[in-house]
Enzyme design. Structure first.
Site, PDB file in Angstrom:
ATOM      1  N   GLU A 105       0.616  -1.228  -0.126  1.00  0.00           N
ATOM      2  CA  GLU A 105      -0.161   0.002   0.120  1.00  0.00           C
ATOM      3  C   GLU A 105       0.740   0.757  -0.028  1.00  0.00           C
ATOM      4  OE1 GLU A 105      -2.885   1.067   3.197  1.00  0.00           O
ATOM      5  OE2 GLU A 105      -3.152   2.767   1.931  1.00  0.00           O
TER       6      GLU A 105
ATOM      7  N   ASP B  63      -0.643  -4.639   3.007  1.00  0.00           N
ATOM      8  CA  ASP B  63      -1.093  -4.109   3.464  1.00  0.00           C
ATOM      9  C   ASP B  63       0.114  -3.723   4.795  1.00  0.00           C
ATOM     10  OD1 ASP B  63      -2.162  -1.717   5.187  1.00  0.00           O
ATOM     11  OD2 ASP B  63      -4.499  -2.466   4.257  1.00  0.00           O
TER      12      ASP B  63
ATOM     13  N   ILE C 184      -0.418  -1.530   8.075  1.00  0.00           N
ATOM     14  CA  ILE C 184      -1.235  -2.052   8.743  1.00  0.00           C
ATOM     15  C   ILE C 184      -2.357  -1.473   7.846  1.00  0.00           C
ATOM     16  CG2 ILE C 184      -1.925   0.047  10.531  1.00  0.00           C
ATOM     17  CD1 ILE C 184       1.021   1.085  10.992  1.00  0.00           C
ATOM     18  N   ASP C 185      -3.394  -2.499   8.440  1.00  0.00           N
ATOM     19  CA  ASP C 185      -4.957  -2.205   7.738  1.00  0.00           C
ATOM     20  C   ASP C 185      -5.129  -1.404   8.794  1.00  0.00           C
ATOM     21  OD1 ASP C 185      -7.242  -2.451   6.093  1.00  0.00           O
ATOM     22  OD2 ASP C 185      -7.888  -3.065   7.356  1.00  0.00           O
TER      23      ASP C 185
ATOM     24  N   THR D 232      -5.057   2.284   9.852  1.00  0.00           N
ATOM     25  CA  THR D 232      -4.490   3.200  10.416  1.00  0.00           C
ATOM     26  C   THR D 232      -4.697   4.002  11.257  1.00  0.00           C
ATOM     27  OG1 THR D 232      -3.130   3.119   8.340  1.00  0.00           O
ATOM     28  CG2 THR D 232      -2.249   4.553   9.759  1.00  0.00           C
TER      29      THR D 232
ATOM     30  N   ASP E  49      -6.034  -4.348   0.682  1.00  0.00           N
ATOM     31  CA  ASP E  49      -7.210  -4.576   1.950  1.00  0.00           C
ATOM     32  C   ASP E  49      -7.878  -5.480   2.630  1.00  0.00           C
ATOM     33  OD1 ASP E  49      -6.799  -1.137   2.912  1.00  0.00           O
ATOM     34  OD2 ASP E  49      -7.966  -0.884   1.171  1.00  0.00           O
TER      35      ASP E  49
HETATM   36  C1  IPD Z   1      -8.988   1.500   4.735  1.00  0.00           C
HETATM   37  C2  IPD Z   1      -9.867   0.186   5.995  1.00  0.00           C
HETATM   38  C3  IPD Z   1     -11.205   1.029   6.403  1.00  0.00           C
HETATM   39  C4  IPD Z   1     -11.502   1.029   4.844  1.00  0.00           C
HETATM   40  C5  IPD Z   1     -11.015   1.558   3.378  1.00  0.00           C
HETATM   41  C6  IPD Z   1      -9.632   1.604   3.862  1.00  0.00           C
HETATM   42  P1  IPD Z   1      -6.439   1.918   5.635  1.00  0.00           P
HETATM   43  O1  IPD Z   1      -8.019   0.914   5.030  1.00  0.00           O
HETATM   44  O2  IPD Z   1      -9.683  -0.469   5.795  1.00  0.00           O
HETATM   45  O3  IPD Z   1     -12.147   0.183   7.351  1.00  0.00           O
HETATM   46  O4  IPD Z   1     -12.985   1.592   5.394  1.00  0.00           O
HETATM   47  O5  IPD Z   1     -11.343   1.880   3.018  1.00  0.00           O
HETATM   48  O6  IPD Z   1      -8.526   1.748   3.141  1.00  0.00           O
HETATM   49  O7  IPD Z   1      -6.406   2.897   4.964  1.00  0.00           O
HETATM   50  O8  IPD Z   1      -6.562   1.503   7.263  1.00  0.00           O
HETATM   51  O9  IPD Z   1      -5.141   0.331   5.190  1.00  0.00           O
END
Ligand code: IPD
Length: 344
Positions: A83, A105, A107-108, A110, A265
């Site tokens: 990512e 990813d 950190i999913d 963040t 994600d």
């Molecule tokens: C996000 C999370 C969030 C989702 C966003 C993602 P990130 O990922 O998964 O739940 O609604 O669309 O981008 O930015 O924390 O890696």
């Protein structure tokens, strides 16, 4: 999504990839736990990407480097889509090719991490022929030593939950085996996961307005909202699509509905969900699909995902697939089409 071709990677080779991903996820998780301790002593900096809810921290970049270096050291010829390196450029095309590719990813969730809310996951997926084939999801702040979900997609593979460290026992997924049938009147009685996402534009046709309306439809009593009331047991928004997906894979929820997120994600979570017997389709119904057509599986880069958990044949003899597809159509009836684009 079909099983990947057996001749390309043997089970032993997939196992080796899986084990590497598990160990590097735990190393990256230890780094994040250190980072969290620092966060308690001093407010660490964040940077905004698209808007003030699209955040990146030094830890996102640090974790991605740990994972990328470890993987490319072992597999220098594999492609790597992370990512942070991806979104550092202006590139928004879907880059996945058919060769062996890692989709990560670091950190999913963040935003959760910045707020010290524990729904944060390191997500490491591996694709063959563009099909999620190995998935490792590590939630470093859940449980004493972190919680690890993983899967190898292969007829002799498996999906597992590890809650007690590297040498602890693993529990096969889904947690209840065989998994119960879906509720007979589903979505009534289901636990539904959905995210509000990062598109916060304020007008009646915006994705945010439609998502909010979708969630209200799903929650409203049966017969309410012009017949769209779904009377689900509950709506959960965890702030991490990865965690939503692994809870559905584990059978701790029934439906995940999310749009706007990206392949990193969901890639690892999809590998785990599919291996358990769950399905994932486009959260928008395909335009020309009739009521009797089989439902195509989601496109990994399509940014819209509707996942349904694994289930067993029900008392009326309906197959798992029939129940899952029926539930997909019931969710589509209650949700508006969402508009998330990407250059292909
Ligand atoms: C996000 C999370 C969030 C989702 C966003 C993602 P990130 O990922 O998964 O739940 O609604 O669309 O981008 O930015 O924390 O890696």
């Amino acid at each position: 999504m079909a099983m990947p071709d057996d001749d390309k990677f043997t089970l032993a080779e997939l196992q080796k990839l899986h084990d590497l991903a598990c160990s590097v996820a735990r190393i990256a998780g230890a780094y994040l736990r250190e980072d969290q301790l620092r966060r308690r002593r001093v407010a660490l900096a964040t940077r905004e990407k698209l808007n003030s809810v699209d955040l990146v921290t030094a830890a996102d970049e640090g974790v991605e480097k740990i994972i990328r270096d470890a993987i490319l050291k072992e597999y220098p010829n594999h492609a790597f889509i992370g990512e942070e390196s991806y979104s550092a450029g202006e590139e928004k095309r879907f880059l996945l090719k058919d060769g062996p590719t890692w989709i990560v990813d670091p950190i999913d969730g963040t935003v959760n991490m910045v707020h010290m809310f524990p729904m944060t996951a390191i997500s490491i997926g591996f694709c063959l022929d563009s099909i999620p084939t190995v998935g490792v999801v590590f939630a470093p702040f859940l449980g004493g030593e972190g919680t690890l979900y993983s899967a190898i997609r292969h007829p002799s593979g498996g999906a597992w939950l590890s809650e007690f460290g590297t040498d602890g026992p693993r529990t096969p997924l889904p947690l209840v085996s065989p998994p119960p049938p879906l509720p007979i009147d589903a979505p009534k009685g289901c636990l539904f996961f959905g995210e509000y996402g990062k598109d916060r534009r304020d007008h009646p046709e915006s994705n945010l307005s439609k998502k909010a309306a979708n969630f209200v439809n799903m929650a409203t009593e049966t017969g309410g909202r012009g017949g769209k009331g779904g009377m689900v047991h509950g709506i959960r928004s965890l702030g991490s699509s990865t965690m939503d997906m692994v809870y559905v894979a584990s059978g701790q929820g029934d439906i995940m509905f999310e749009a706007g997120c990206w392949e990193w994600d969901v890639c690892a979570g999809i590998a785990i969900l599919l291996q358990t017997g769950g399905i994932v389709v486009d959260s928008n119904p395909p335009a020309d699909l009739t009521d009797t057509d089989p439902i195509p599986m989601a496109n990994l880069g399509g940014r819209r995902y509707l996942a349904i958990r694994a289930c067993s044949e029900d008392a009326g003899g309906r197959s798992p697939r029939l129940q899952q597809e029926r539930l997909v159509r019931e969710v589509w009836k209650r949700t508006e089409r969402l508009d998330y684009q990407r250059p292909m």
